[in-house]
Design a protein around this motif. Structure first.
Motif, PDB file in Angstrom:
ATOM      1  N   ILE A  23      43.181  -6.325  46.246  1.00  0.00           N
ATOM      2  CA  ILE A  23      41.814  -6.620  45.845  1.00  0.00           C
ATOM      3  C   ILE A  23      40.829  -6.188  46.923  1.00  0.00           C
ATOM      4  O   ILE A  23      41.037  -6.442  48.109  1.00  0.00           O
ATOM      5  N   LYS A  24      39.733  -5.594  46.474  1.00  0.00           N
ATOM      6  CA  LYS A  24      38.619  -5.254  47.367  1.00  0.00           C
ATOM      7  C   LYS A  24      37.387  -5.979  46.838  1.00  0.00           C
ATOM      8  O   LYS A  24      37.008  -5.793  45.676  1.00  0.00           O
ATOM      9  N   GLU A  25      36.788  -6.814  47.675  1.00  0.00           N
ATOM     10  CA  GLU A  25      35.632  -7.604  47.267  1.00  0.00           C
ATOM     11  C   GLU A  25      34.354  -7.090  47.911  1.00  0.00           C
ATOM     12  O   GLU A  25      34.357  -6.687  49.071  1.00  0.00           O
ATOM     13  N   ALA A  26      33.268  -7.121  47.128  1.00  0.00           N
ATOM     14  CA  ALA A  26      31.952  -6.752  47.636  1.00  0.00           C
ATOM     15  C   ALA A  26      30.913  -7.483  46.805  1.00  0.00           C
ATOM     16  O   ALA A  26      30.832  -7.280  45.598  1.00  0.00           O
ATOM     17  N   ASP A  27      30.139  -8.328  47.451  1.00  0.00           N
ATOM     18  CA  ASP A  27      29.108  -9.107  46.773  1.00  0.00           C
ATOM     19  C   ASP A  27      29.675  -9.785  45.525  1.00  0.00           C
ATOM     20  O   ASP A  27      30.597 -10.554  45.621  1.00  0.00           O
ATOM     21  N   LYS A  28      29.153  -9.467  44.372  1.00  0.00           N
ATOM     22  CA  LYS A  28      29.579 -10.099  43.115  1.00  0.00           C
ATOM     23  C   LYS A  28      30.545  -9.209  42.336  1.00  0.00           C
ATOM     24  O   LYS A  28      30.710  -9.357  41.135  1.00  0.00           O
ATOM     25  N   LEU A  29      31.194  -8.265  43.050  1.00  0.00           N
ATOM     26  CA  LEU A  29      32.116  -7.332  42.419  1.00  0.00           C
ATOM     27  C   LEU A  29      33.495  -7.468  43.046  1.00  0.00           C
ATOM     28  O   LEU A  29      33.623  -7.566  44.260  1.00  0.00           O
ATOM     29  N   THR A  30      34.501  -7.497  42.205  1.00  0.00           N
ATOM     30  CA  THR A  30      35.885  -7.481  42.674  1.00  0.00           C
ATOM     31  C   THR A  30      36.559  -6.266  42.059  1.00  0.00           C
ATOM     32  O   THR A  30      36.584  -6.122  40.839  1.00  0.00           O
ATOM     33  N   HIS A  31      37.079  -5.399  42.924  1.00  0.00           N
ATOM     34  CA  HIS A  31      37.772  -4.192  42.467  1.00  0.00           C
ATOM     35  C   HIS A  31      39.273  -4.376  42.660  1.00  0.00           C
ATOM     36  O   HIS A  31      39.726  -4.752  43.749  1.00  0.00           O
ATOM     37  N   ILE A  32      40.013  -4.129  41.598  1.00  0.00           N
ATOM     38  CA  ILE A  32      41.469  -4.132  41.688  1.00  0.00           C
ATOM     39  C   ILE A  32      41.862  -2.764  42.220  1.00  0.00           C
ATOM     40  O   ILE A  32      41.833  -1.774  41.489  1.00  0.00           O
ATOM     41  N   GLN A  33      42.157  -2.718  43.484  1.00  0.00           N
ATOM     42  CA  GLN A  33      42.533  -1.457  44.118  1.00  0.00           C
ATOM     43  C   GLN A  33      43.898  -0.993  43.609  1.00  0.00           C
ATOM     44  O   GLN A  33      44.103   0.190  43.381  1.00  0.00           O
ATOM     45  N   SER A  34      44.794  -1.947  43.446  1.00  0.00           N
ATOM     46  CA  SER A  34      46.135  -1.643  42.940  1.00  0.00           C
ATOM     47  C   SER A  34      46.729  -2.895  42.299  1.00  0.00           C
ATOM     48  O   SER A  34      46.470  -4.010  42.742  1.00  0.00           O
ATOM     49  N   LEU A  35      47.529  -2.659  41.284  1.00  0.00           N
ATOM     50  CA  LEU A  35      48.319  -3.715  40.667  1.00  0.00           C
ATOM     51  C   LEU A  35      49.664  -3.083  40.357  1.00  0.00           C
ATOM     52  O   LEU A  35      49.764  -2.211  39.497  1.00  0.00           O
ATOM     53  N   VAL A  36      50.671  -3.477  41.121  1.00  0.00           N
ATOM     54  CA  VAL A  36      51.984  -2.839  41.007  1.00  0.00           C
ATOM     55  C   VAL A  36      53.061  -3.885  40.773  1.00  0.00           C
ATOM     56  O   VAL A  36      53.008  -4.983  41.313  1.00  0.00           O
ATOM     57  N   VAL A  37      54.022  -3.492  39.937  1.00  0.00           N
ATOM     58  CA  VAL A  37      55.168  -4.348  39.650  1.00  0.00           C
ATOM     59  C   VAL A  37      56.414  -3.534  39.944  1.00  0.00           C
ATOM     60  O   VAL A  37      56.520  -2.377  39.528  1.00  0.00           O
ATOM     61  N   ASP A  38      57.348  -4.132  40.652  1.00  0.00           N
ATOM     62  CA  ASP A  38      58.630  -3.472  40.894  1.00  0.00           C
ATOM     63  C   ASP A  38      59.266  -3.203  39.533  1.00  0.00           C
ATOM     64  O   ASP A  38      59.331  -4.103  38.687  1.00  0.00           O
TER      65      ASP A  38
END
Length: 138
Positions: A56-71
């Motif tokens: 997760i990358k957070e900035a002000d009122k925004l949350t960006h899912i940088q990566s979501l990985v599952v083995d």
């Protein structure tokens, strides 16, 4: 590092989906790229195994899912959905964003199930078509 191992295993599958095995930037991320990152990492364990990670990358009122990985060993068990639910329950953002490869149907279906809306589509310099999604808070 276990986190990098999960990323590598998951991204190897995504690279095949996108026909990008020879030039898939996420597979080239060095260990230092995780250790020195300012992003937050949250893991999901099945027993003692690290089954999935959301970055997760957070900035002000925004949350960006940088990566979501599952083995890949843990595919199709609802773990990615659990991590997204965790995100929405624990991050107070006005907007959530994520990007994935346009040919990554499993990821696209997952994000659409969570009410993400496609906002952009483009071709990367690496020859991979990508899509961006966003979800506004209720």
């Amino acid at each position: 590092m276990k986190i990098r191992e999960v990323f590598q295993a998951s991204y190897a599958v995504e690279a095949k989906l996108l026909n990008a095995e020879k030039n898939f930037p996420p597979l080239k991320r060095p260990l230092a790229g995780y250790i020195e990152s300012d992003n937050s990492f949250y893991g999901y364990h099945e027993g003692v195994a690290l089954a999935a990670v959301i970055e997760i990358k957070e900035a002000d009122k925004l949350t960006h899912i940088q990566s979501l990985v599952v083995d890949p060993v843990f595919f199709r068990k609802g773990i990615a959905s659990k991590l997204l639910s965790f995100l929405f329950e624990n991050f107070d953002s006005e907007v959530f964003t994520v990007e994935t490869g346009a040919a990554n149907d499993p990821a696209i279906k997952l994000y659409e199930r969570f009410d993400f809306v496609q906002v952009k589509k483009w071709m990367t310099e690496f020859g991979i078509e990508k899509v961006a999604f966003e979800k506004k808070s209720d």
